[in-house]
Design a protein around this motif. Structure first.
Motif, PDB file in Angstrom:
ATOM      1  N   SER A  73       9.067  26.698  47.178  1.00 43.51           N
ATOM      2  CA  SER A  73       8.018  26.964  46.321  1.00 43.51           C
ATOM      3  C   SER A  73       8.670  26.234  44.939  1.00 43.51           C
ATOM      4  N   SER A  75       7.000  24.551  40.930  1.00 41.94           N
ATOM      5  CA  SER A  75       6.289  24.354  39.897  1.00 41.94           C
ATOM      6  C   SER A  75       6.738  23.301  38.744  1.00 41.94           C
ATOM      7  N   ASN A  78       4.814  24.261  34.542  1.00 42.72           N
ATOM      8  CA  ASN A  78       4.036  25.664  34.599  1.00 42.72           C
ATOM      9  C   ASN A  78       2.744  25.391  35.368  1.00 42.72           C
ATOM     10  N   GLU A  79       2.552  24.386  36.041  1.00 39.03           N
ATOM     11  CA  GLU A  79       1.437  24.332  36.834  1.00 39.03           C
ATOM     12  C   GLU A  79       1.354  25.334  38.035  1.00 39.03           C
ATOM     13  N   ARG A  80       0.501  25.383  38.867  1.00 44.95           N
ATOM     14  CA  ARG A  80       0.261  26.059  40.224  1.00 44.95           C
ATOM     15  C   ARG A  80       1.462  25.675  40.880  1.00 44.95           C
TER      16      ARG A  80
END
Length: 92
Positions: A73, A75, A78-80
């Motif tokens: 995971s 990002s 600080n995006e999705r």
């Protein structure tokens, strides 16, 4: 580029299950495929002042000590969070 390899290993080792060997066997071509492309994407954003956050979790099948895949995971700036699976095989 080397710092991402260190970060990658640190993320993996900090997620390691207590009582198992303190390293993860990987396919010899794993570092040259999709994982390498992912690191390149992350690296490209750093000079632009963007931040990269990631969480890397080894996924095991049965009692194998070699993970079959890595759940990633991440990002950028600080995006999705995006989620991908990297298979522990040639090409990633």
């Amino acid at each position: 580029m080397a710092s991402f390899t260190i970060i990658w290993l640190n993320c993996i080792l900090t997620k390691w299950i207590i009582g198992k060997i303190n390293f993860l066997p990987m396919n010899s071509n794993f570092n040259r495929g999709e994982r390498k492309a992912l690191e390149n994407r992350w690296t490209k954003n750093l000079p632009e002042g963007k931040t990269v956050e990631d969480k890397i979790e080894p996924i095991f099948q049965g009692t194998d000590i070699r993970p079959t895949r890595f759940k990633v995971s991440y990002s950028i700036d600080n995006e999705r969070f995006m989620q991908i699976n990297l298979l522990n095989q040639a090409g990633g």
